[in-house]
Design an enzyme around this catalytic site. Structure first.
Site, PDB file in Angstrom:
ATOM      1  N   THR A   1     -33.913  20.124   3.695  1.00 11.74           N
ATOM      2  CA  THR A   1     -34.968  19.203   4.156  1.00 11.74           C
ATOM      3  C   THR A   1     -35.338  19.416   5.615  1.00 11.74           C
ATOM      4  OG1 THR A   1     -33.383  17.554   4.900  1.00 11.74           O
ATOM      5  CG2 THR A   1     -34.051  17.432   2.596  1.00 11.74           C
TER       6      THR A   1
ATOM      7  N   ASP B   1     -25.612  30.029  16.281  1.00  8.63           N
ATOM      8  CA  ASP B   1     -24.945  31.243  15.799  1.00  8.63           C
ATOM      9  C   ASP B   1     -24.845  32.303  16.897  1.00  8.63           C
ATOM     10  OD1 ASP B   1     -24.407  30.307  13.288  1.00  8.63           O
ATOM     11  OD2 ASP B   1     -26.173  31.207  12.348  1.00  8.63           O
TER      12      ASP B   1
ATOM     13  N   ASP C   1     -31.165  31.867  15.597  1.00 15.29           N
ATOM     14  CA  ASP C   1     -30.345  30.652  15.514  1.00 15.29           C
ATOM     15  C   ASP C   1     -29.484  30.540  16.784  1.00 15.29           C
ATOM     16  OD1 ASP C   1     -28.891  28.811  12.966  1.00 15.29           O
ATOM     17  OD2 ASP C   1     -27.977  28.952  14.955  1.00 15.29           O
TER      18      ASP C   1
ATOM     19  N   ARG D   1     -29.079  20.283  11.115  1.00 15.15           N
ATOM     20  CA  ARG D   1     -30.260  20.157  10.259  1.00 15.15           C
ATOM     21  C   ARG D   1     -29.867  20.463   8.825  1.00 15.15           C
ATOM     22  NH1 ARG D   1     -35.315  23.392  12.341  1.00 15.15           N
ATOM     23  NH2 ARG D   1     -33.933  25.135  12.006  1.00 15.15           N
TER      24      ARG D   1
END
Ligand code: PRP
Ligand code: URA
Length: 209
Positions: free
Chosen positions: A108, A203, A200, A104
């Site tokens: 944006t 991660d 995340d 991603r």
């Protein structure tokens, strides 16, 4: 309209709690994601077609069932989807594995495609597309487009945690794709993270930060 299945099995819910917990380290996080993927794969394969066969038991001949041998393709969305592949392969060791690479754009939040490699016989396989997170839905949407563009006809999407926004977008854009979720969370935050979510996924799986 695509159907949405939220798995409320106690084992899935229990393990998901520890996946969410910020104190859970990379090793345990990875193991738990793997285990939940196996449990979800068990549920997701409920509708697999069976053939009737005869088997000789030590006592007599029995009518029994075997899988009819439908070809399966598992496709993780890179990176985080990789964490779910081995868990599924434990139940379907003969499945082929494709990869769709997306990230991603941090500004944006739009998914950018950087890699697609699928089994050669795409049009003959049933696909399970996997990613731990369905947030804005952008990544899943682009990944399903990529699969369909190459001939995939039967696709299921499986994730650990989804936001209502992502589910709605996916249902609207791909009504033929059923969605399998371990938990449907509350909302997205301003950065496109699922709340309460797990942070995340990439991660936490790979120890990057
Ligand atoms: C995460 C996650 C999904 C995506 C979901 O990947 O693994 O692919 O975000 O968000 P969306 O529904 O809003 O598209 P990310 O883009 O962080 O890439 P990574 O797996 O490489 O970390
Ligand atoms: N991707 C993640 O890894 N986590 C989220 O909460 C949303 C998207």
């Amino acid at each position: 309209m695509g159907k949405v299945f939220v798995f409320d099995h106690p084992l899935i819910q229990h393990k998901l709690t520890f996946i969410r917990d910020k104190r859970t380290g990379t090793k345990e996080f990875r193991e738990l994601v793997d285990e939940v993927a196996t449990l979800m794969a068990f549920e997701i394969t409920r509708d697999m077609p069976l053939d009737e066969v005869e088997v000789e038991t030590p006592v007599t001949t029995a009518k029994a069932k075997v899988l009819s041998g439908k070809k399966i393709g598992i496709v993780p969305i890179l990176r985080a989807g990789i964490g779910m592949v081995d868990g599924i392969l434990k139940l379907m060791p003969a499945a082929k594995v494709g990869h769709i690479g997306l990230y991603r754009d941090p500004e944006t939040l739009q998914p950018i495609e950087y890699y697609v490699k699928l089994p050669a016989d795409v049009d003959e396989r049933d696909f399970i597309l996997v990613d731990p997170m369905l947030a804005t839905g952008g990544s899943a949407l682009v990944a399903i487009n990529a699969l369909k563009k190459r001939g995939a006809k039967n696709i299921k999407f499986m994730c650990l945690i989804a936001a209502p926004e992502g589910v709605e977008i996916l249902k609207e854009a791909h009504p033929d794709v059923d969605i399998y979720i371990a938990a449907l969370d509350e909302k997205l935050d301003d950065h496109g993270y699922i709340v309460p979510g797990l942070g995340d996924a990439g991660d936490r799986l790979f120890g990057t930060k």
